[in-house]
Design a protein around this motif. Structure first.
Motif, short mmCIF file in Angstrom:
data_model
loop_
_atom_site.label_atom_id
_atom_site.label_comp_id
_atom_site.label_asym_id
_atom_site.label_seq_id
_atom_site.Cartn_x
_atom_site.Cartn_y
_atom_site.Cartn_z
N SER A 118 0.81 -1.24 0.10
CA SER A 118 -0.11 0.09 0.06
C SER A 118 0.94 1.25 0.05
N LEU A 119 1.84 1.16 1.00
CA LEU A 119 2.55 2.54 1.09
C LEU A 119 3.62 2.64 -0.08
N SER A 120 4.16 1.66 -0.68
CA SER A 120 5.14 1.66 -1.71
C SER A 120 4.50 2.32 -2.80
N THR A 121 3.13 2.27 -3.19
CA THR A 121 2.45 2.70 -4.06
C THR A 121 2.12 4.13 -3.91
N GLU A 122 1.50 4.66 -2.61
CA GLU A 122 1.35 5.88 -2.42
C GLU A 122 2.58 6.53 -2.45
N ALA A 123 3.97 6.21 -1.93
CA ALA A 123 5.07 6.82 -2.14
C ALA A 123 5.57 7.14 -3.47
N THR A 124 5.08 6.80 -4.37
CA THR A 124 5.74 7.30 -5.68
C THR A 124 5.36 8.62 -5.84
N ASP A 125 4.61 9.33 -4.95
CA ASP A 125 4.39 10.76 -4.83
C ASP A 125 5.53 11.36 -4.49
N PRO A 126 6.34 12.42 -4.83
CA PRO A 126 7.45 13.02 -4.23
C PRO A 126 7.24 13.42 -2.99
N ALA A 127 6.01 13.92 -2.75
CA ALA A 127 5.62 14.85 -1.62
C ALA A 127 5.16 13.66 -0.47
N HIS A 128 5.15 12.63 -0.85
CA HIS A 128 4.67 11.58 0.36
C HIS A 128 5.71 11.54 1.24
N PRO A 129 5.38 11.29 2.67
CA PRO A 129 6.55 11.38 3.80
C PRO A 129 7.39 10.02 3.51
N ALA A 130 6.89 9.00 2.99
CA ALA A 130 7.64 7.66 2.91
C ALA A 130 8.54 7.72 1.48
N HIS A 131 8.35 8.56 0.83
CA HIS A 131 9.00 8.72 -0.57
C HIS A 131 10.37 8.32 -0.46
N ASP A 132 11.13 9.14 0.53
CA ASP A 132 12.60 9.00 0.35
C ASP A 132 12.98 7.54 1.11
N PHE A 133 11.99 7.23 2.00
CA PHE A 133 12.43 5.72 2.52
C PHE A 133 12.37 4.65 1.48
N PHE A 134 11.23 4.84 0.72
CA PHE A 134 11.18 3.55 -0.20
C PHE A 134 12.29 3.85 -1.35
N ILE A 135 12.56 4.96 -1.81
CA ILE A 135 13.93 5.01 -2.84
C ILE A 135 15.21 4.39 -1.98
N ARG A 136 15.25 4.63 -0.85
CA ARG A 136 16.57 4.14 -0.17
C ARG A 136 16.53 2.80 -0.24
N ARG A 137 15.46 2.30 0.41
CA ARG A 137 15.17 0.65 0.50
C ARG A 137 15.24 0.08 -0.90
N TYR A 138 14.65 0.32 -1.96
CA TYR A 138 14.71 -0.31 -3.15
C TYR A 138 16.26 -0.10 -3.79
N ARG A 139 16.80 0.97 -3.55
CA ARG A 139 18.30 0.98 -3.98
C ARG A 139 19.36 0.01 -3.32
N ARG A 140 19.09 -0.13 -1.98
CA ARG A 140 19.72 -0.90 -0.84
C ARG A 140 19.30 -2.50 -1.28
N VAL A 141 18.07 -2.67 -1.59
CA VAL A 141 17.92 -4.15 -2.01
C VAL A 141 18.49 -4.60 -3.44
N PHE A 142 18.19 -3.43 -4.33
CA PHE A 142 18.71 -3.68 -5.50
C PHE A 142 20.42 -4.06 -5.38
N GLU A 143 21.12 -2.95 -4.73
CA GLU A 143 22.46 -3.23 -4.54
C GLU A 143 22.83 -4.35 -3.80
N THR A 144 22.01 -4.96 -2.71
CA THR A 144 22.50 -6.20 -2.28
C THR A 144 22.13 -7.43 -3.12
N PHE A 145 21.38 -7.57 -3.85
CA PHE A 145 21.20 -8.47 -5.05
C PHE A 145 22.30 -8.47 -6.04
N GLU A 146 22.49 -7.18 -6.51
CA GLU A 146 23.47 -7.04 -7.42
C GLU A 146 24.81 -7.63 -7.18
N GLY A 147 25.21 -7.32 -5.82
CA GLY A 147 26.27 -7.62 -5.24
C GLY A 147 26.42 -9.11 -4.75
#
Length: 224
Positions: A118-147
């Motif tokens: 629910s929140l990851s969809t809402e947080a695609t809006d840059p104004a959403h308070p969780a936007h930065d959290f999900f950006i950081r999280r997906y980057r971290r997950v991606f980098e972990t898998f890539e590694g």
């Protein structure tokens, strides 16, 4: 242990209220997971959370300061739960294979998965308070898998022609996509389907899939 026990007894006068505060905070977080998971951040209110617990919205603000502060705490709580089951001590192809266990564990945490979806969809809006959290999280997950894919290549576990970035994106998409299907249709055997996907992935990218699987089986048996 003796010194710790003595110190605990010496503070027995504050132990009760302190422990009660911890329990109340956890109760608020778990209830917030339910409410935000069901209604989203924008649709869920402090009043709904407070009513389910049997307190006032002011009591929630006492612990978290604001609705935004509560959301951040909920996301950090969810992130902590995810990290516990990810198995970051493993590397390479073993780490990728262990994601089967992560999916199996997630299937027991429906409220948290609903919240994430629910929140990851809402947080695609840059104004959403969780936007930065999900950006950081997906980057971290991606980098972990890539590694993990990169280390599997370095160890000679997988074909040198694989693209770790592409494989990581596909794995994340499969993981999240299956969970959304499962949320919509709980009867879907999401754990078995994802395990089959991992088996197919291993068959496709490894140099000697049967030998690697045999080694994995031996390791699993030895740990039991």
């Amino acid at each position: 242990m003796t010194a710790t026990s003595s110190g605990t007894r010496a503070k027995s006068g504050t132990r009760g209220p302190y422990q009660a505060g911890i329990r109340r905070r956890r109760q608020i977080l778990e209830t917030s997971v339910e409410v935000f998971g069901q209604f989203g951040y924008n649709g869920g209110s402090l009043r709904q959370i407070a009513d389910r617990i049997g307190v006032t919205p002011t009591a929630l603000l006492h612990h978290f300061g604001s609705k935004e502060g509560l959301l951040v705490a909920v996301l950090e709580y969810w992130d902590d739960q995810s990290d516990v089951i990810t198995g970051r001590d493993f590397t390479g192809l073993t780490f990728i294979d262990k994601q089967r266990l992560v999916m199996a564990k997630n299937a027991t945490l429906r409220g948290l998965i609903e919240l994430f979806a629910s929140l990851s969809t809402e947080a695609t809006d840059p104004a959403h308070p969780a936007h930065d959290f999900f950006i950081r999280r997906y980057r971290r997950v991606f980098e972990t898998f890539e590694g993990a894919f990169e280390s599997a290549k370095a160890a000679g576990e997988v074909r040198q022609t694989i693209d770790p970035a592409v494989e990581s994106r596909l794995l994340i998409a499969t993981f999240d996509g299956l969970q959304i299907q499962w949320l919509l249709e709980p009867e879907i055997p999401v754990t078995a389907i994802f395990a089959a996907h991992i088996e197919g992935l291993v068959d496709r990218i490894t140099l000697d899939a049967p030998r690697w699987k045999a080694a994995r089986l031996t390791e699993t048996v030895s740990q039991q």
